[in-house]
Design an enzyme around this catalytic site. Structure first.
Site, PDB file in Angstrom:
ATOM      1  N   CYS A  87      13.038  -0.680 -24.207  1.00  0.00           N
ATOM      2  CA  CYS A  87      11.658  -0.234 -23.964  1.00  0.00           C
ATOM      3  C   CYS A  87      11.487   0.588 -22.695  1.00  0.00           C
ATOM      4  CB  CYS A  87      10.734  -1.448 -23.914  1.00  0.00           C
ATOM      5  SG  CYS A  87      10.755  -2.451 -25.408  1.00  0.00           S
ATOM      6  N   HIS A 143       4.648  -1.411 -19.629  1.00  0.00           N
ATOM      7  CA  HIS A 143       6.036  -1.845 -19.414  1.00  0.00           C
ATOM      8  C   HIS A 143       6.817  -0.909 -18.498  1.00  0.00           C
ATOM      9  CE1 HIS A 143       9.759  -3.984 -21.325  1.00  0.00           C
ATOM     10  NE2 HIS A 143       9.463  -4.385 -20.092  1.00  0.00           N
TER      11      HIS A 143
END
Length: 722
Positions: A87, A143
């Site tokens: 990610c 994130h």
């Protein structure tokens, strides 16, 4: 007197003409500004999480994604598009347009308790679009770190933000955990916590906020950039029951829930495109759909027929699902095989917005809009997937990493027993593989792969791994249990005897850590990135072959033209078929691998070479047949590594505990303190535990463990009934 009057009259006429020109120039300027705004398209970027190559309808008809299929069919489907395997790296490269070796995020992800985020000195895509006159909004998963307020999306160029800051959030409760007992609420509106949203499904909630932004914004006033970063289809596998029912015939429960989550994404995209048409955006809009990395087969995803999974550098981990839909495309309804990478969106979108991408220094992306819109050749010829000097292979990867390696004849039983004893000795050290080697002096990792070792004789097929018996014969003085050194690295005289660039075993769980690949920095000194380089006068072994320009034990992957090179440990390299069996992952996971282990473990391999154009599933390793290509791609790795910055992977900060912040994940560092930490205090620290001190584990309760087992069993049985 008459002369003075005449002069005044002439002056008044001139001033009147100037005023008339100025009056006429104002409408012209306003007209030019309005024309520029009309030429700037509205950009809608939809980013999904963990959607694999086989997790979309136009690749797999068992998944019902009519909206995505229609948009892709009417636009340009990108079939040679690459992302990063996890990610944080993918999102950082989308936002900055730079490879992760240039942002210090080469290793792993940013976990909630880590004081890390994007480099403060780098400009971002929303900042550049805002400078071009865009209104910038983000909805969904961030994130990219939040240790201090300067790391938040609203401080990185977005006018507004609504979503989660961590990597994995419950779809209904919005709870996020960074280990047992370290959980908190993670839903934010701009820079505050958005309490009171429990019970609302996140994909639906994020879509509603995106539609609200489209409704409240005037498309004729300013162009819009909307990043809709959906949490789906990341774990946990949660979706409304109404979406699960159409997949009731799927035997595999995890795959059934995963498919339902893909359908929620399809409906979200349908609602967003409907809002674009309703509020007047569509005719002058560009819709980009992309995943952030490959799927995880253990949790219902599928990358079939590609090799590997999320977290690996095989095609299944880095080849992404993507398409572009826009009325502005000159050539639509086609499939593009041009080589593209997620870093290309930065210069492409800045150029679409009328900006100058060359003003951003150090970009690794290319402007690929002519390639997408007109079908021209891609300016991109190679992709650096990553160079991670801190990666250590897992025990399972060490066992499976050489499944395609050549088989060797059996050895004597005595040798076999020694090998078993050797593995038994290394087992205790596997547990400490993720511990901090030294908490007193943080270590820096920079360009260590370019330090060439002392020359050693290599066989003709020097890029094939050797058996352990051969390695022991070549190193008779080296004991199976490696020695530990107080400085963190062996003496220079012993380094060449311990490791060779190709023969070292990446799967070994010994203390030969990445920090041993270079001399430790002296106290009080900071090495500059790119300070090490390959000597021009290459030393040659006894057989006359030149020494490889790259340390093959370092995890790295690069694509140059048709060729792809992987070194070190690229991750689990299996071909996982679609999940169609109603049992645990054991059966279908082993369909292409023998259930019983071979009589002797195959030799560990750390160099792979594939022709991706001819072999997209990576079935035929050509490293032994084309050593010339291997050396050429290794030289490219060494070239990229010269510009790499130190890896920034700080230890966890106990002050991030949500219990200290009313139960929510929020920034916990002051601005000055955060900058000091990112400035050099923790450069390159390799630590996966929380806090600087080792916490004593509580004794486990056998009865509690038994209760937990039956609870999970009951949950699984109830899930099978859905």
């Amino acid at each position: 007197m008459q002369a003075a009057a005449a002069a005044i009259a002439v002056l008044s006429v001139l001033l009147g003409l100037d005023g008339l020109k100025a009056h006429r120039s104002e409408p012209n300027q306003n007209h030019t500004e309005s024309e520029r705004k009309k030429s700037q398209p509205h950009i809608i970027f939809i980013l999904t999480d963990d959607q694999g190559f086989n997790d979309i309808g136009y690749h797999n008809p068992t998944l019902k994604t009519p909206t995505l299929d229609k948009l892709a069919a009417e636009g340009v489907t990108l079939e040679n598009y690459y992302v990063q395997p996890i990610c944080t790296p993918s999102r950082s490269q989308l936002i900055t347009g730079r490879y992760q070796i240039h942002t210090g995020l080469q290793h792993s992800i940013i976990r909630p308790s880590q004081p890390s985020c994007l480099p403060p000195h780098m400009d971002t895509l929303p900042e550049r679009l805002r400078q071009a006159g865009y209104a910038t909004h983000m909805v969904g998963k961030w994130h990219l770190g939040f240790s201090r307020k300067a790391c938040l999306p609203t401080r990185k160029g977005f006018d507004s933000f609504f979503g989660s800051l961590t990597g994995s959030v419950d779809y209904y409760s919005y709870g996020s955990c960074d280990g047992p007992g370290l959980c908190g609420y993670d839903l934010h509106d701009d820079e505050g916590v958005a309490w009171g949203q429990e019970g609302k499904y996140s994909t639906t909630l994020f879509t509603q906020r995106a539609r609200k932004i489209l409704e409240s914004h005037d498309p004729a006033d300013r162009p819009l950039f909307l990043l809709l970063s959906l949490q789906a289809v990341h774990t946990p596998l949660q979706s409304p029951k109404s979406y699960i029912y159409p997949y009731r015939d799927m035997a595999n429960v995890a795959r059934r829930k995963f498919a339902a989550m893909v359908s929620t994404v399809d409906e979200a995209v349908r609602n967003v495109t409907y809002a674009l048409r309703k509020h007047g955006y569509y005719r002058n809009s560009v819709i980009i759909y992309s995943t952030d990395n490959g799927a995880q087969p253990f949790t219902g995803g599928s990358n079939w027929p590609l090799r590997g999974r999320k977290g690996t550098y095989w095609e299944g981990g880095v080849r992404g699902v993507a398409f572009v839909h826009s009325p502005l495309l000159r050539r639509r309804r086609r499939v593009s095989k041009a080589l593209l990478h997620i870093t290309d969106w930065f210069p492409t979108l800045v150029a679409l917005a009328g900006g100058n991408a060359s003003e951003s220094r150090g970009l690794d992306g290319f402007d690929v809009w002519p390639t997408i819109s007109e079908g021209r050749d891609s300016p991109r010829q190679e992709i650096l997937h990553n160079i991670d000097p801190l990666h250590k292979p897992s025990a399972q990867t060490a066992k499976w990493g050489a499944a395609s390696g050549p088989k060797k004849p059996k050895k004597k039983k005595k040798k076999k027993k020694i090998q078993k004893k050797k593995i038994h000795k290394l087992k205790p050290k596997q547990k400490s593989a993720f511990r901090l080697k030294s908490t007193k002096k943080p270590q820096t990792f920079y360009n260590h792969a370019l330090e060439l070792k002392a020359p050693q004789p290599l066989p003709q097929s020097k890029f094939k791994p050797k058996t352990r018996a051969q390695a022991q014969n070549q190193r008779p003085r080296h004991s199976p249990r490696p020695k530990s050194y107080s400085s963190g690295a062996p003496p220079a005289a012993q380094t060449s005897r311990l490791r060779s660039p190709i023969q070292s075993r990446p799967g070994s769980k010994s203390r030969r850590h990445a920090s041993q690949n270079q001399d430790p920095p002296r106290s009080g000194s900071r090495a500059q990135p790119g300070s090490l380089s390959v000597p021009r006068n290459e030393s040659r072994p006894a057989d006359g072959s030149p020494q490889p320009p790259w340390d093959a034990t370092v995890q790295a992957a690069i694509r140059v033209g048709d060729w792809k090179l992987l070194t070190g440990d690229p991750g689990h390299g299996d071909w996982v078929p679609p999940q169609v069996l109603p049992t645990l992952p054991g059966r279908w996971w082993n369909l292409e691998r023998s259930v019983s282990p071979p009589p002797e473990a195959p030799p560990l391999q750390n160099v792979w070479l594939f022709n991706i154009t001819a072999d997209p599933c990576e079935r035929r390793d050509l490293a032994g047949q084309r050593p010339d290509v291997v050396r050429r791609l290794m030289a490219r790795l060494a070239h990229y590594n010269q510009s790499a910055v130190p890896v920034y992977f700080p230890p966890d900060d106990p002050r991030a505990d949500p219990a200290r912040h009313a139960g929510a994940w929020v920034p916990w560092l002051e601005e000055r303190e955060g900058k000091e930490g990112e400035g050099g205090r923790y450069h390159g620290v390799y630590k996966k535990g929380r806090g600087g001190k080792k916490k004593r584990k509580k004794p486990r309760c056998p009865l509690c463990k038994l209760r937990s087992f039956f609870l999970k069993l009951n949950t699984g049985m109830m899930s099978n009934r859905i």
